[in-house]
Design an enzyme around this catalytic site. Sequence first.
Site, PDB file in Angstrom:
ATOM      1  N   GLU A   1      -2.936   7.313   3.926  1.00  0.00           N
ATOM      2  CA  GLU A   1      -2.737   6.077   3.591  1.00  0.00           C
ATOM      3  C   GLU A   1      -3.055   5.673   4.547  1.00  0.00           C
ATOM      4  O   GLU A   1      -2.450   6.043   5.852  1.00  0.00           O
ATOM      5  CB  GLU A   1      -1.715   5.489   3.442  1.00  0.00           C
ATOM      6  CG  GLU A   1      -1.311   4.078   3.529  1.00  0.00           C
ATOM      7  CD  GLU A   1       0.412   3.586   2.930  1.00  0.00           C
ATOM      8  OE1 GLU A   1       0.866   4.454   2.754  1.00  0.00           O
ATOM      9  OE2 GLU A   1       0.455   2.262   2.960  1.00  0.00           O
TER      10      GLU A   1
ATOM     11  N   CYS B   1      26.457   5.565  10.559  1.00  0.00           N
ATOM     12  CA  CYS B   1      27.082   5.318  11.929  1.00  0.00           C
ATOM     13  C   CYS B   1      27.016   4.326  12.741  1.00  0.00           C
ATOM     14  O   CYS B   1      28.506   4.025  13.328  1.00  0.00           O
ATOM     15  CB  CYS B   1      25.385   4.713  12.611  1.00  0.00           C
ATOM     16  SG  CYS B   1      24.389   5.856  14.059  1.00  0.00           S
TER      17      CYS B   1
ATOM     18  N   PRO C   1     -12.355 -12.510  -2.811  1.00  0.00           N
ATOM     19  CA  PRO C   1     -11.735 -11.960  -1.418  1.00  0.00           C
ATOM     20  C   PRO C   1     -11.956 -10.127  -1.686  1.00  0.00           C
ATOM     21  O   PRO C   1     -12.195 -10.006  -0.952  1.00  0.00           O
ATOM     22  CB  PRO C   1     -10.271 -12.274  -1.267  1.00  0.00           C
ATOM     23  CG  PRO C   1      -9.984 -13.265  -2.302  1.00  0.00           C
ATOM     24  CD  PRO C   1     -11.378 -13.885  -3.197  1.00  0.00           C
TER      25      PRO C   1
ATOM     26  N   ASP D   1      -9.517  -3.795  10.078  1.00  0.00           N
ATOM     27  CA  ASP D   1      -8.808  -4.316  11.448  1.00  0.00           C
ATOM     28  C   ASP D   1      -9.929  -3.396  12.318  1.00  0.00           C
ATOM     29  O   ASP D   1     -10.078  -2.278  12.215  1.00  0.00           O
ATOM     30  CB  ASP D   1      -7.666  -3.258  11.227  1.00  0.00           C
ATOM     31  CG  ASP D   1      -7.053  -4.450  10.415  1.00  0.00           C
ATOM     32  OD1 ASP D   1      -7.520  -5.541  10.048  1.00  0.00           O
ATOM     33  OD2 ASP D   1      -5.627  -4.074  10.125  1.00  0.00           O
TER      34      ASP D   1
ATOM     35  N   LYS E   1       0.346  -1.740   0.348  1.00  0.00           N
ATOM     36  CA  LYS E   1      -0.058  -0.210  -0.482  1.00  0.00           C
ATOM     37  C   LYS E   1       1.111   0.917   0.206  1.00  0.00           C
ATOM     38  O   LYS E   1       0.893   2.523  -0.704  1.00  0.00           O
ATOM     39  CB  LYS E   1      -0.763  -0.246   1.319  1.00  0.00           C
ATOM     40  CG  LYS E   1      -2.348   0.760   1.082  1.00  0.00           C
ATOM     41  CD  LYS E   1      -3.020   0.202   2.409  1.00  0.00           C
ATOM     42  CE  LYS E   1      -2.726  -1.040   3.060  1.00  0.00           C
ATOM     43  NZ  LYS E   1      -1.987   0.372   4.103  1.00  0.00           N
ATOM     44  N   GLY E   2       1.638   1.042   0.751  1.00  0.00           N
ATOM     45  CA  GLY E   2       3.110   2.500   0.776  1.00  0.00           C
ATOM     46  C   GLY E   2       3.937   2.912  -1.008  1.00  0.00           C
ATOM     47  O   GLY E   2       3.560   3.420  -1.149  1.00  0.00           O
ATOM     48  N   ILE E   3       3.752   1.859  -1.705  1.00  0.00           N
ATOM     49  CA  ILE E   3       4.406   1.637  -2.960  1.00  0.00           C
ATOM     50  C   ILE E   3       3.215   2.453  -3.771  1.00  0.00           C
ATOM     51  O   ILE E   3       3.181   2.902  -4.408  1.00  0.00           O
ATOM     52  CB  ILE E   3       4.919   0.515  -3.422  1.00  0.00           C
ATOM     53  CG1 ILE E   3       6.448  -0.239  -2.498  1.00  0.00           C
ATOM     54  CG2 ILE E   3       4.853   0.273  -4.736  1.00  0.00           C
ATOM     55  CD1 ILE E   3       6.878   0.607  -2.360  1.00  0.00           C
TER      56      ILE E   3
ATOM     57  N   GLU F   1      29.577   2.127  24.404  1.00  0.00           N
ATOM     58  CA  GLU F   1      27.811   1.530  24.469  1.00  0.00           C
ATOM     59  C   GLU F   1      28.278  -0.661  24.656  1.00  0.00           C
ATOM     60  O   GLU F   1      27.242  -1.504  25.380  1.00  0.00           O
ATOM     61  CB  GLU F   1      27.410   1.245  23.379  1.00  0.00           C
ATOM     62  CG  GLU F   1      26.449   0.576  22.894  1.00  0.00           C
ATOM     63  CD  GLU F   1      25.589   0.940  21.131  1.00  0.00           C
ATOM     64  OE1 GLU F   1      26.126   1.452  20.917  1.00  0.00           O
ATOM     65  OE2 GLU F   1      24.743   0.634  21.543  1.00  0.00           O
TER      66      GLU F   1
ATOM     67  N   HIS G   1      23.344   8.665   8.662  1.00  0.00           N
ATOM     68  CA  HIS G   1      22.859   7.877   7.992  1.00  0.00           C
ATOM     69  C   HIS G   1      21.967   8.633   6.878  1.00  0.00           C
ATOM     70  O   HIS G   1      20.935   8.643   6.215  1.00  0.00           O
ATOM     71  CB  HIS G   1      20.913   7.276   8.783  1.00  0.00           C
ATOM     72  CG  HIS G   1      21.413   6.312   9.876  1.00  0.00           C
ATOM     73  ND1 HIS G   1      21.684   5.358   9.640  1.00  0.00           N
ATOM     74  CD2 HIS G   1      21.519   6.451  11.473  1.00  0.00           C
ATOM     75  CE1 HIS G   1      21.964   4.440  11.233  1.00  0.00           C
ATOM     76  NE2 HIS G   1      21.537   6.027  11.493  1.00  0.00           N
TER      77      HIS G   1
ATOM     78  N   GLU H   1      21.904   7.203   4.108  1.00  0.00           N
ATOM     79  CA  GLU H   1      20.727   6.452   3.222  1.00  0.00           C
ATOM     80  C   GLU H   1      19.183   6.830   3.337  1.00  0.00           C
ATOM     81  O   GLU H   1      18.279   6.636   2.091  1.00  0.00           O
ATOM     82  CB  GLU H   1      20.687   4.960   3.374  1.00  0.00           C
ATOM     83  CG  GLU H   1      20.516   4.492   4.708  1.00  0.00           C
ATOM     84  CD  GLU H   1      21.346   4.741   5.879  1.00  0.00           C
ATOM     85  OE1 GLU H   1      22.433   4.854   5.645  1.00  0.00           O
ATOM     86  OE2 GLU H   1      21.076   3.803   7.273  1.00  0.00           O
TER      87      GLU H   1
HETATM   88  N1  GLN Z   1      24.683   2.635  18.817  1.00  0.00           N
HETATM   89  C1  GLN Z   1      25.136   3.137  18.431  1.00  0.00           C
HETATM   90  C2  GLN Z   1      24.868   5.204  18.867  1.00  0.00           C
HETATM   91  O1  GLN Z   1      23.979   4.748  19.799  1.00  0.00           O
HETATM   92  C3  GLN Z   1      24.675   3.484  16.711  1.00  0.00           C
HETATM   93  C4  GLN Z   1      23.631   3.648  16.273  1.00  0.00           C
HETATM   94  C5  GLN Z   1      22.762   3.772  15.055  1.00  0.00           C
HETATM   95  O2  GLN Z   1      24.140   2.652  14.061  1.00  0.00           O
HETATM   96  N2  GLN Z   1      22.079   4.300  14.202  1.00  0.00           N
HETATM   97  O3  GLN Z   1      25.200   5.604  18.715  1.00  0.00           O
END
Ligand code: GLN
Length: 532
Positions: A143, A384, A193, A150, A20-22, A407, A509, A511
Amino acid sequence: MPKQTKWIIVSGGVLSGLGKGIVTASIGKLLSSNLKIVPVKCDGYLNVDPGTMNPIEHGEVFVLDDGGEVDMDFGHYERFLNIDCKFDWNITSGKVYQSIIEKERKGLFLGKTVQMVPHISNEIKNKWKELAKKEQADVMIIELGGTVGDIEMDLFFEASRQLKLEVDKENLLFCHLTYVPILHCVGEQKTKPTQQSVDLMQARGIQPDIIIGRSPNKLTLKSKEKIALFCNIKKNEVISDPDIQTVYELPLIFKEEGLLDLIEKKLELPKSGDLIEWAKLVNNIKNPEKEITIAMCGKYTELKDSYISISEALIHCGATLKTKINTKWIETTEIEQGKIPIEEALKGIQGVIVPGGFGSRGTEGKIKIIEHVRTNNIPFLGLCLGLQLAVIEFARNVCNLSADSTEVNKKAKDPIIDFLPEQKKIHNKGGTMRLGAYEAILKKDSITAKLYDSLRVYERHRHRYEVNPEYHKILTEKGLTLSGTSPDNTLIEFIELQNHKYFVATQAHPELKSRLEQPAPLFLGFVKAIIK
Ligand code: GLN
């Protein structure tokens, strides 16, 4: 320009996961050449936002410029429409109930009984209308998540039924996506359906104006006629949504099926431009001239959707560079436990991506892989957590430090990746996470700056930990280029190695901002380095 906002309500039936998103993104794409499209996603769950939801269960958490953590459908909207969406555009039951309860506590309902209808349904409608006004949208595409029937979505359906009553007929249409299975033994498309799903819509007072039938093949004339007859619409209002090689082809298929003409006619919209450039990119995806294979070294490899933006960014690069990019998923816990030697895991691989992630599982395996690609001149892109681990690897093996991230190891002798307490004060959305787009200043003449063709970039973030400023000096002295920092020079945003085919990583990020028509520069650089 239309005088007032037009509405398209996209719902789904029969099954979830029909795309549906596409479909929503494709409809938006078709209309977007000269209209302002605002896609809105409504989710029935009670989480206020999906930020805390496990990516294995729900797919990737998509982060917007404004720091909002939203449903991954926003990734489709942005990739297709080449727009930056906003947190407000994701409306969850959690958000709706939260604001109603806050209003009730403030006494805004003046002694009235607060009810699902009209209070919740009004709240939903008001949120939609406020957005339309605030964004000056020509077309709002709403959407509705899940499928009709549901329980948790019923009030959103109710709100859209009411909205239809408030606007003129040429201002709102219902587009319902269903599934048309092919029964193996008879080899025939089955429309029952779809009929039953439309019954559920009608029971809620909604008559779909357009029905989109998801099926392995295009709908046959017979199927279209049957759906039209039983679902109370015309034959040309039944549109095929067949299996395709690439999702980016869907707007083109919809256009061929007459969907654009239909919407333009029904909503009295001006004629849209063509999709020539888009069609060229789609053609490149379908007919690549080269082929490469890269490795994705992650932890959530069980569910590919948890890294969908990365996969899509690679497809965008592939479209621009006429290259098919195969991905091998490597579960790094297996490398860590010595179950598979690195050489074997990376056999036939021409480049490695270490994506984002949380927690300690698999990190030592990733560090081993990064050491391998650094010392063997294999193209590497770190995202990241990928940057953090690349810094740890460099600190351990080049700077001879006992480096780790706090971490993973609170007692690290050299806490080169650390949680910076001053972050706490500035960024409180999503707990202590640094979320959303932040500016970075790039080093002149760095590979990164060349790829971006700019010295100032804004990429999106979702992390808590940072490269510890106490170690910037030694890293630089030993040859790691800190190619981008926050404007105040305290946070490392990009690193790279010279004299390497491609060794680039970012705390961000990128991407999340990659689009078919505008691939993310660091990904493009990575793929180009491999092809070369
Ligand atoms: N765990 C790492 C942080 O919190 C990297 C987080 C991530 O890759 N989005 O900084």
